[in-house]
Scaffold this active site. Structure first.
Site, mmCIF file in Angstrom:
data_model
loop_
_atom_site.group_PDB
_atom_site.id
_atom_site.type_symbol
_atom_site.label_atom_id
_atom_site.label_comp_id
_atom_site.label_asym_id
_atom_site.label_seq_id
_atom_site.Cartn_x
_atom_site.Cartn_y
_atom_site.Cartn_z
ATOM 1 N N LYS A 1 0.826 -1.211 0.000
ATOM 2 C CA LYS A 1 0.000 0.000 0.000
ATOM 3 C C LYS A 1 0.852 1.250 0.000
ATOM 4 O O LYS A 1 0.522 2.234 -0.656
ATOM 5 C CB LYS A 1 -0.959 0.012 1.206
ATOM 6 C CG LYS A 1 -2.099 -0.973 1.051
ATOM 7 C CD LYS A 1 -3.302 -0.606 1.906
ATOM 8 C CE LYS A 1 -4.466 -1.547 1.612
ATOM 9 N NZ LYS A 1 -5.629 -1.330 2.470
ATOM 10 N N LYS B 1 -9.117 -10.297 -9.854
ATOM 11 C CA LYS B 1 -10.312 -10.420 -9.003
ATOM 12 C C LYS B 1 -11.150 -9.146 -9.098
ATOM 13 O O LYS B 1 -10.611 -8.059 -9.351
ATOM 14 C CB LYS B 1 -9.922 -10.743 -7.559
ATOM 15 C CG LYS B 1 -9.405 -9.603 -6.740
ATOM 16 C CD LYS B 1 -9.367 -9.962 -5.248
ATOM 17 C CE LYS B 1 -9.251 -8.668 -4.459
ATOM 18 N NZ LYS B 1 -9.668 -8.719 -3.096
ATOM 19 N N LYS C 1 -12.667 -3.410 -5.513
ATOM 20 C CA LYS C 1 -13.087 -2.012 -5.396
ATOM 21 C C LYS C 1 -12.087 -1.084 -6.057
ATOM 22 O O LYS C 1 -12.426 -0.030 -6.554
ATOM 23 C CB LYS C 1 -13.134 -1.613 -3.934
ATOM 24 C CG LYS C 1 -14.229 -2.225 -3.144
ATOM 25 C CD LYS C 1 -14.005 -1.830 -1.687
ATOM 26 C CE LYS C 1 -14.700 -2.767 -0.742
ATOM 27 N NZ LYS C 1 -14.051 -2.851 0.548
HETATM 28 P P1 ATP Z 1 -9.666 -3.693 -2.427
HETATM 29 O O1 ATP Z 1 -9.841 -3.718 -3.891
HETATM 30 O O2 ATP Z 1 -9.527 -2.310 -1.857
HETATM 31 O O3 ATP Z 1 -8.648 -4.690 -1.931
HETATM 32 P P2 ATP Z 1 -11.766 -5.521 -2.092
HETATM 33 O O4 ATP Z 1 -12.864 -5.286 -3.055
HETATM 34 O O5 ATP Z 1 -10.799 -6.609 -2.367
HETATM 35 O O6 ATP Z 1 -11.040 -4.168 -1.821
HETATM 36 P P3 ATP Z 1 -11.903 -5.942 0.787
HETATM 37 O O7 ATP Z 1 -12.514 -4.859 1.618
HETATM 38 O O8 ATP Z 1 -10.442 -6.154 0.803
HETATM 39 O O9 ATP Z 1 -12.481 -5.806 -0.715
HETATM 40 O O10 ATP Z 1 -12.573 -7.327 1.184
HETATM 41 C C1 ATP Z 1 -13.786 -7.510 1.866
HETATM 42 C C2 ATP Z 1 -14.077 -8.993 1.800
HETATM 43 O O11 ATP Z 1 -14.522 -9.363 0.487
HETATM 44 C C3 ATP Z 1 -12.876 -9.885 2.110
HETATM 45 O O12 ATP Z 1 -13.283 -10.940 2.947
HETATM 46 C C4 ATP Z 1 -12.443 -10.415 0.761
HETATM 47 O O13 ATP Z 1 -11.855 -11.700 0.858
HETATM 48 C C5 ATP Z 1 -13.767 -10.482 -0.008
HETATM 49 N N1 ATP Z 1 -13.579 -10.289 -1.458
HETATM 50 C C6 ATP Z 1 -13.125 -9.145 -2.047
HETATM 51 N N2 ATP Z 1 -13.103 -9.285 -3.394
HETATM 52 C C7 ATP Z 1 -13.541 -10.540 -3.673
HETATM 53 C C8 ATP Z 1 -13.768 -11.290 -4.894
HETATM 54 N N3 ATP Z 1 -13.531 -10.745 -6.090
HETATM 55 N N4 ATP Z 1 -14.228 -12.548 -4.814
HETATM 56 C C9 ATP Z 1 -14.488 -13.095 -3.600
HETATM 57 N N5 ATP Z 1 -14.315 -12.466 -2.419
HETATM 58 C C10 ATP Z 1 -13.854 -11.201 -2.435
#
Ligand code: ATP
Ligand code: LTN
Length: 336
Positions: free
Chosen positions: A118, A201, A204
């Site tokens: 980060k 994946k 966000k």
């Molecule tokens: P960032 O892009 O900022 O990393 P993110 O969308 O990955 O954000 P997080 O807040 O890190 O989301 O994760 C919240 C939860 O959602 C975590 O438990 C993570 O494992 C799950 N998660 C996030 N993206 C996915 C995905 N594409 N498929 C399945 N689970 C997900």
């Protein structure tokens, strides 16, 4: 140590109010939290203090915290069953966070890959000290609640390991104070990839909106995103993540929404068009009641605040006892 053992394990997991919740968050994590609340003593925090590590605009954090709370209740977390709270409403997080900063070492924090990633990504941007000490606050989140289990994805494993290390170090120095939590691999949720870039994946922080299905997207927008989903040119419907990432993602999403296995779903299609259309329809259908409930909750902010107050009271009852035990075991001078 915790005075009153629970008959079921206490499980804690938290989410940051940054960005907008998407289908990957829901199918991969939130849906499991909803099931889990009936099997264990569930605590879920909306960790707005953690979000401060990357927030520098005024007036946005409160709104995103409220929206995330509405989302968590809308997907089915029941405030009568699970304890859902906002981190900053429970001041013990910041208080125990400091104790944790004094228990973790500079070297340990320096080895955290999330900090390295980060801070590198922020390049010329401001890198706060909070971004560096983030795992100490996360350890406080967990230890305050005597959590037995913390279900997190691979990316958070290091942070839970450090939590275990600081808990054991503290217990060694000052006597049994904290429950040392176990890292548990969450029940396999669906892995959802970006509809436009199916090897990445759904995230966000991705740079295009076209590949991300947000929980609050309108039905027409959802159907369009699925219609335009990237597949491949060989025309065969088969579940094979490595060779056919786009098609497999559609299959996995449809399977997750209709409680079937990817193999069952794959066997029912011969063409991409109907697969895309059905995956889109299934997502629209699964999100409709969630969106309805979300808008209802956002239309009654007083009720939403009441639910969060109840959550914070339940959380504080546990957190304040832990903080008091911590100060007592250290031997700090009591104000009384
Ligand atoms: P960032 O892009 O900022 O990393 P993110 O969308 O990955 O954000 P997080 O807040 O890190 O989301 O994760 C919240 C939860 O959602 C975590 O438990 C993570 O494992 C799950 N998660 C996030 N993206 C996915 C995905 N594409 N498929 C399945 N689970 C997900
Ligand atoms: N760091 C986590 C969010 C988080 C968390 C926690 C998860 C903060 N405190 C306590 C589990 C337990 C993340 O970025 N997903």
């Amino acid at each position: 140590m915790r005075r009153y053992p629970c008959p079921v394990p206490r499980v804690l997991s938290c989410i940051q109010p940054t960005g907008v919740v998407h289908l990957g968050n829901y199918l991969g994590a939130l849906r499991n939290w909803v099931v889990g609340q009936h099997e264990c003593d569930a605590f879920h925090g909306i960790v707005d203090l953690h979000a401060l590590t990357v927030t520098d605009r005024p007036g946005v954090l409160g709104t995103s915290t409220l929206e995330l709370a509405a989302t968590l209740f809308a997907v089915g977390l029941d405030p009568e069953v699970a304890t859902v709270f906002v981190q900053s409403h429970v001041p013990e997080h910041a208080q125990l966070g400091w104790v944790m900063e004094c228990t973790v070492s500079y070297g340990e924090l320096s080895r955290m890959t999330q900090f390295k990633d980060k801070s590198a990504k922020r390049e010329a941007d401001f890198v706060s000290a909070g971004l560096f000490t983030y795992p100490a606050l996360q350890a406080a989140d967990i230890l305050l609640y005597d959590a037995d289990e913390v279900p997190v994805g691979e990316d958070q494993r290091q942070h839970i390991e450090i939590t275990r290390d600081v808990a054991m170090r503290f217990n060694g120095r000052f006597g049994d104070t904290f429950v040392v939590p176990k890292i548990v691999t969450p029940r396999a949720g669906a892995k959802v990839t970006d509809l436009q870039e199916p090897t990445a994946k759904m995230s966000k922080s991705s740079n295009t909106d076209a590949g991300i299905v947000y929980l609050l997207d309108e039905p027409a927008a959802i159907l369009k995103k699925f219609k335009r989903a990237v597949t491949d040119s060989d025309g065969e419907v088969r579940f094979d993540r490595a060779e056919k990432p786009g098609v497999s993602n559609l299959i996995e999403i449809l399977a997750a929404c209709t409680s079937r296995t990817p193999q069952q779903v794959a066997g029912e299609y011969t063409q991409y068009g109907p697969l895309k259309a059905d995956a889109g329809e299934a997502v629209v259908e699964i999100l409709a009641p969630i969106q309805h409930r979300y808008h209802e909750l956002m239309g009654d902010k007083a009720e939403l605040s009441r639910l969060l107050r109840t959550g914070a009271e339940k959380a504080r009852a546990v957190a304040s006892a832990t903080l008091e035990r911590t100060y007592t075991n250290i031997g700090m001078l009591s104000p009384e």
